[in-house]
Design a protein around this motif. Sequence first.
Motif, mmCIF file in Angstrom:
data_model
loop_
_atom_site.group_PDB
_atom_site.id
_atom_site.type_symbol
_atom_site.label_atom_id
_atom_site.label_comp_id
_atom_site.label_asym_id
_atom_site.label_seq_id
_atom_site.Cartn_x
_atom_site.Cartn_y
_atom_site.Cartn_z
ATOM 1 N N ILE A 109 51.108 20.844 49.173
ATOM 2 C CA ILE A 109 50.679 19.445 49.293
ATOM 3 C C ILE A 109 49.298 19.440 49.963
ATOM 4 O O ILE A 109 49.092 20.097 50.992
ATOM 5 N N LEU A 110 48.355 18.710 49.371
ATOM 6 C CA LEU A 110 46.992 18.650 49.900
ATOM 7 C C LEU A 110 46.765 17.279 50.538
ATOM 8 O O LEU A 110 47.446 16.313 50.188
ATOM 9 N N PRO A 111 45.808 17.175 51.459
ATOM 10 C CA PRO A 111 45.583 15.872 52.103
ATOM 11 C C PRO A 111 45.021 14.844 51.119
ATOM 12 O O PRO A 111 44.302 15.203 50.182
ATOM 13 N N SER A 112 45.361 13.584 51.349
ATOM 14 C CA SER A 112 44.826 12.517 50.496
ATOM 15 C C SER A 112 43.355 12.289 50.854
ATOM 16 O O SER A 112 42.894 12.686 51.942
ATOM 17 N N ALA A 113 42.635 11.631 49.951
ATOM 18 C CA ALA A 113 41.219 11.344 50.199
ATOM 19 C C ALA A 113 41.077 10.529 51.491
ATOM 20 O O ALA A 113 40.161 10.749 52.294
ATOM 21 N N ASP A 114 42.041 9.656 51.717
ATOM 22 C CA ASP A 114 42.016 8.803 52.899
ATOM 23 C C ASP A 114 42.155 9.642 54.180
ATOM 24 O O ASP A 114 41.426 9.452 55.163
ATOM 25 N N GLU A 115 43.087 10.619 54.143
ATOM 26 C CA GLU A 115 43.267 11.465 55.329
ATOM 27 C C GLU A 115 42.010 12.302 55.590
ATOM 28 O O GLU A 115 41.585 12.469 56.731
ATOM 29 N N ILE A 116 41.403 12.811 54.513
ATOM 30 C CA ILE A 116 40.187 13.630 54.681
ATOM 31 C C ILE A 116 39.077 12.779 55.303
ATOM 32 O O ILE A 116 38.323 13.235 56.153
ATOM 33 N N GLN A 117 39.038 11.519 54.895
ATOM 34 C CA GLN A 117 37.999 10.636 55.445
ATOM 35 C C GLN A 117 38.223 10.384 56.942
ATOM 36 O O GLN A 117 37.288 10.396 57.732
ATOM 37 N N ARG A 118 39.496 10.239 57.320
ATOM 38 C CA ARG A 118 39.797 9.985 58.738
ATOM 39 C C ARG A 118 39.650 11.249 59.568
ATOM 40 O O ARG A 118 39.292 11.208 60.736
ATOM 41 N N ASN A 119 39.968 12.416 58.956
ATOM 42 C CA ASN A 119 39.961 13.670 59.702
ATOM 43 C C ASN A 119 39.395 14.748 58.790
ATOM 44 O O ASN A 119 40.115 15.334 57.985
ATOM 45 N N SER A 120 38.081 15.023 58.942
ATOM 46 C CA SER A 120 37.424 15.903 57.975
ATOM 47 C C SER A 120 37.979 17.328 58.034
ATOM 48 O O SER A 120 37.948 18.071 57.062
ATOM 49 N N ARG A 121 38.500 17.735 59.200
ATOM 50 C CA ARG A 121 39.038 19.100 59.305
ATOM 51 C C ARG A 121 40.305 19.295 58.466
ATOM 52 O O ARG A 121 40.728 20.419 58.231
ATOM 53 N N SER A 122 40.897 18.184 58.007
ATOM 54 C CA SER A 122 42.113 18.326 57.195
ATOM 55 C C SER A 122 41.789 18.752 55.763
ATOM 56 O O SER A 122 42.680 19.084 54.992
ATOM 57 N N ARG A 123 40.483 18.792 55.412
ATOM 58 C CA ARG A 123 40.146 19.007 53.994
ATOM 59 C C ARG A 123 40.651 20.329 53.438
ATOM 60 O O ARG A 123 40.942 20.438 52.255
ATOM 61 N N SER A 124 40.764 21.345 54.285
ATOM 62 C CA SER A 124 41.210 22.646 53.755
ATOM 63 C C SER A 124 42.717 22.862 53.954
ATOM 64 O O SER A 124 43.228 23.949 53.677
ATOM 65 N N ALA A 125 43.428 21.840 54.429
ATOM 66 C CA ALA A 125 44.852 22.029 54.761
ATOM 67 C C ALA A 125 45.731 22.149 53.520
ATOM 68 O O ALA A 125 45.513 21.470 52.510
#
Length: 297
Positions: free
Chosen positions: A272-288
């Motif tokens: 499961i990858l982070p949603s665009a919204d989560e990446i926007q709120r927390n940029s470090r989540s982009r590679s999760a």
Amino acid sequence: MHEVVDWLVTDKNGVYVDGTFGRGGHTRALADQLGSSATLVGIDQDNSLLLNFDKSGIHQTLLLQHANFENLEQVLKSNKINSVNGILFDLGLNSATLADAARGFSFDRPGPLDMRFDQSQPLTAALVLNEYDETALSKILFEYGEEKAARRMSHAIVQSRTAHPFVSTNDLREIVAQFTPPKFFVKALSRVFQAVRIEVNHEFAALRSGLKAALNTLAIGGRLAVISYHSLEDRIVKHYFQEESQYPAPPELQPYQATVPGRIKILTHKPILPSADEIQRNSRSRSAKLRIVERMA
Ligand SMILES: C[S@@+](CC[C@H](N)C(=O)[O-])C[C@H]1O[C@@H](n2cnc3c(N)ncnc32)[C@H](O)[C@@H]1O
């Protein structure tokens, strides 16, 4: 965050382990969904995070334990817990620790070459860079950082430390600069700092032991969720889950089938990858990448 909680909670009054407590964000999100007789165990190698946590608003039993998650079984045993319903490993380091120059994790802030998650352990980044031989250093940079210039960098480290031992994160930065064109400098820095950090904290060995310990302690129907942030880590998780989801069939079955079901079922065939919204709120989540399994036997 939401996906973790939704997938992990199978019994609202069960026992849940946050094996990488950090600043307790996931534990709080779990607590919000759990009943008052649930038990939460928060484990982190970094005791300063546990000491600073404000427990207000958490109504369940919360046991905070300074430990490496590889010792999960001993931690649970000493708290008289035999099995658990859900376990989370959110790997790596938290952003507050990364931002703290004094901890030595960040390549854009000068600081001591420390990089220990657990400040009571003796091995630091400075010791790795000043004491390991050239072959060992090269192996670390290549295997844990996938750094192509690993050999040349290791040679330069060994040459340079005889005159000036490595003390500051800037000393390591200067070595990386010698072998990297400016365009690729930041990527090379993150590879090299990541490699040294993995060695200092024995991250891969801890991950392998932690995954095993987690499956050993899960109740049948209990779930393990793992969030990883780089491909080397994700590969370890993925392979271990594959190994435990299917075992080679016993010899008498081999003519008919090659494998039998293992002790877990993989619930996320693709991570499961982070949603665009989560990446926007927390940029470090982009590679999760989030992977979840359920204990079946
Ligand atoms: C990404 S952060 C976790 C953030 C946390 N989920 C939150 O919501 O605040 C990872 C944490 O795991 C800890 N950690 C990393 N490896 C560990 C290990 N092997 N055993 C215990 N803690 C570990 C680090 O010290 C760090 O605080």
